[in-house]
Design a protein around this motif. Structure first.
Motif, PDB file in Angstrom:
ATOM      1  N   ARG A  81      -2.539  -1.681  -8.917  1.00 57.55           N
ATOM      2  CA  ARG A  81      -3.965  -2.100  -7.987  1.00 57.55           C
ATOM      3  C   ARG A  81      -4.511  -3.135  -8.530  1.00 57.55           C
ATOM      4  O   ARG A  81      -4.679  -4.103  -7.245  1.00 57.55           O
ATOM      5  N   LYS A 131      -1.018   3.497 -11.307  1.00 53.01           N
ATOM      6  CA  LYS A 131      -1.370   3.096 -10.208  1.00 53.01           C
ATOM      7  C   LYS A 131      -2.372   2.042 -10.112  1.00 53.01           C
ATOM      8  O   LYS A 131      -2.575   1.211  -9.559  1.00 53.01           O
ATOM      9  N   LEU A 178      -4.970   1.093   1.727  1.00 48.90           N
ATOM     10  CA  LEU A 178      -4.925   2.451   0.899  1.00 48.90           C
ATOM     11  C   LEU A 178      -5.868   3.462   1.071  1.00 48.90           C
ATOM     12  O   LEU A 178      -5.898   4.544   1.128  1.00 48.90           O
ATOM     13  N   VAL A 188      -5.771  -3.100  -0.137  1.00 49.42           N
ATOM     14  CA  VAL A 188      -6.840  -2.022  -0.716  1.00 49.42           C
ATOM     15  C   VAL A 188      -7.388  -1.368   0.930  1.00 49.42           C
ATOM     16  O   VAL A 188      -7.706  -0.045   0.531  1.00 49.42           O
ATOM     17  N   LEU A 246       2.590   1.593  -3.402  1.00 53.45           N
ATOM     18  CA  LEU A 246       1.565   2.168  -4.466  1.00 53.45           C
ATOM     19  C   LEU A 246       1.216   3.680  -4.005  1.00 53.45           C
ATOM     20  O   LEU A 246       0.973   4.438  -5.214  1.00 53.45           O
ATOM     21  N   GLU A 247       0.958   3.985  -3.118  1.00 52.66           N
ATOM     22  CA  GLU A 247       0.805   5.553  -2.751  1.00 52.66           C
ATOM     23  C   GLU A 247       1.686   6.355  -2.697  1.00 52.66           C
ATOM     24  O   GLU A 247       1.366   7.558  -2.945  1.00 52.66           O
ATOM     25  N   ALA A 298       0.839  -1.261  -0.047  1.00 50.58           N
ATOM     26  CA  ALA A 298      -0.030  -0.026   0.098  1.00 50.58           C
ATOM     27  C   ALA A 298       0.950   1.325   0.028  1.00 50.58           C
ATOM     28  O   ALA A 298       0.486   2.126  -0.752  1.00 50.58           O
TER      29      ALA A 298
END
Lengths: 314, 277
Positions: A129, A125, A200, A197, A117-118, A114
């Motif tokens: 995801r 992105k 996120l 997720v 990705l962030e 997370a």
């Protein structure tokens, strides 16, 4: 006409929720079908498990209920200290191994992905995801079969890769020391996207000003993570921690498909024990005792985790 | 390190991770297309890669002709669809009512439901089996469908979303003389579409992938769903790697496609369920 009477009349005319049918408010009629299903096919049998656990319900009782007798705590004695004790304690130890190592590892991997990705540096992105989430939607039985081949000692892809890297082959599912770690690795791969997720969502709800303030104070990225991100994720950690733990206590399909609980019972789980006792040998009384123990342990662990995190937050 | 290099490094790492995460699925697809005995000789080194000319659909042909996978596929479709349709109906009714309708005992009942979330489903399985045996639905579609017709998680998710429906909208409909059922159908349901889409995908995936309960309740060969059939076949065909991988593809591909189409709704729904939780 008094005021209250007028309100009652208008309420009836416009059909406010106070309008009843067969003496029940409309709200009840809306929730009743779902409540009936959950009550009759989940809560009732869950309570009935307690009753079943103090009987000797077996294949004879399955044929004729009159063959069932009340046996007090005999089932519990059998699994905790009697002829089933060795297998039960082994299954409990294996399950705890899976929960205590696999659970935190899975949460850590989810958080790591997370955060990656962030990051502002990340391109594409949305696509990433989807890729990282893909294992979550796959069928556990199907990917367990795949991983059984990937773990193959002589020709499996993982060992081939290890050999290419100059490492020695490992008998992943055949060695009692490696079998549970192998299952944990599969479980983490299969599940991490789900908690990723949720992390996120948690990360995106942290107000940007907090980071700006920390940056103004000259805090390093590591300190920002430690003092801003982690505390702000507190509620997410609690949610993720408790749901992951409850899920990990239910370990079943992976050992059922990959190892049948072996080698040397090193991957035998509590739910597998319950399944074999109940639906293979049709000892439903004894299996219910296992189910009760599983429930008590899950509940205790969930409450302990909530208590610890409350204290950490306070 | 300048920013461009950082961006490159960061994204190279992510691409590598994406490849590692996808590798087991890619290997499954690749192995399913190989002739018997070829999959386990796939090495990590490039020169050992199989020849594209040897690709075959034979494994799939065998699955559907000799192992009647078509039957199991149909069973899975029927069971998962029925569960999705029925539970969307019941969960949306209940979730909406818990959020927006006033009735005595509402909050107490809802708290009991939330508390029951900690009960593992396995804790109910043994008596549930006896119950369904009494109803005569063991080894039938209904045996799988009935326990999943409503879920606490589904009710909870719909309620969270329905809380945002303005009361004034519902009251306006009531002033216009609409009954509660009518309001639910023509005002509430359209507003709930996003959450129902998310819950629908989630429910279908869960039902399609479910293993333990179908394994318990489906006792005869003809009624197996795909995961049950696959688990049993894989015990009998350990050596038939390519055949089993084709079976895995047939099982996984439908849900992966569904996910690809509706990923935004599904992931959005899971995020929604966690934030206010």
């Amino acid at each position: 006409m008094s005021v209250s009477a007028a309100t009652a009349v208008s309420a009836r005319r416009v059909g406010l929720p106070s309008q009843r049918w067969l003496g029940l408010a409309p709200g009840w009629w809306f929730v009743l079908p779902a409540l009936a299903v959950i009550g009759v096919f989940f809560l009732l049998p869950a309570v009935a498990t307690l009753a079943l656990s103090v009987t000797d319900f077996d294949i004879y009782a399955l044929a004729d209920l009159r063959n069932m007798r009340f046996v007090g705590f005999d089932n519990f004695r059998r699994i905790l200290a009697g002829e089933q004790a060795d297998l039960f304690w082994q299954a409990l130890a294996n399950t705890c191994y899976f929960v205590l190592i696999g659970g935190p590892l899975s949460v850590a991997v989810s958080l790591g992905f997370a955060l990656l990705l962030e990051s502002k540096l990340t391109r594409m992105k949305g696509l990433l995801r989807v890729i990282f989430f893909a294992p979550v939607v796959t069928t556990l039985v199907a990917v367990s079969i795949t991983w059984r081949y990937l773990y193959d000692r002589d020709n499996g892809l993982i060992n081939n890769a290890l050999e290419t890297l100059g490492l020695t082959r490992i008998d992943w599912l055949g060695d009692p020391r490696w079998a549970m770690p192998s299952i944990i690795l599969l479980a983490v791969w299969k599940n991490f996207g789900y908690n990723m997720v949720i992390f996120l969502a948690g990360l995106q709800s942290i107000p940007g000003e907090l980071y700006e303030a920390a940056a103004l104070d000259g805090a390093s990225p590591w300190r920002r993570f430690w003092h801003v991100t982690l505390p702000a994720l507190g509620p997410t950690f609690l949610f993720v921690g408790v749901t992951t733990m409850i899920g990990y206590f239910q370990l079943f399909a992976e050992p059922y498909v990959m190892t049948r609980g072996g080698p040397e019972n090193s991957t035998y789980s509590l739910v597998l024990l319950m399944y074999e006792e109940g639906f293979r040998w049709w000892r439903l009384g004894a299996a219910s005792a296992v189910a009760v123990v599983l429930f008590v342990i899950t509940l205790a662990a969930a409450m302990a985790q909530i208590a610890v995190q409350r204290r950490a937050a306070a | 390190m300048n920013r461009t290099a950082k961006v490159w490094l960061h994204n190279a790492l992510l691409a590598l991770l994406a490849l590692v995460v996808l590798a087991p699925l890619l290997w499954t697809a690749l192995a399913s297309l190989l002739p018997p005995g070829a999959a386990m000789s796939v090495r990590a080194a490039p020169q050992d890669q199989p020849d594209a000319a040897s690709f075959t659909l034979n494994n799939y042909r065998q699955l559907f002709s000799r192992l009647s996978l078509g039957r199991y596929f149909l069973n899975s479709v029927i069971v998962a669809t029925a569960i999705t349709v029925i539970s969307l109906g019941l969960n949306s009714l209940a979730g909406y009512a818990f959020a927006k309708l006033r009735f005595r005992g509402r909050d107490t009942v809802f708290k009991v439901l939330l508390a029951a979330l900690v009960v593992p489903v396995q804790a109910a399985m043994l008596p549930l089996f006896l119950q369904l045996k009494q109803l005569g639905v063991i080894n039938s579609y209904w045996g799988v469908i009935i326990p999943s017709m409503a879920t606490i998680y589904g009710i909870f998710l719909v309620r969270q979303y329905a809380l945002s429906i303005p009361d004034s909208l519902l009251d306006a409909a009531r002033v216009d003389g609409a009954g509660e059922w009518r309001i639910y159908r023509s005002v509430v349901l359209p507003l709930l579409t996003p959450v129902l889409a998310a819950l629908g995908v989630f429910t279908f995936l869960t039902a399609w992938n479910d293993f333990m309960w179908p394994l318990v309740v489906l006792t005869g060969n003809d009624s197996y769903t795909l995961p049950v059939a696959l688990a049993i076949l894989s015990g009998e065909h350990v050596q038939d790697v390519e055949l089993m991988m084709a079976g895995s593809v047939v099982t996984i591909l439908p849900v992966l496609l569904l996910f690809a189409v509706l990923q935004r709704q599904l992931i959005g729904g899971i995020m929604m369920g966690s934030v206010k939780g």
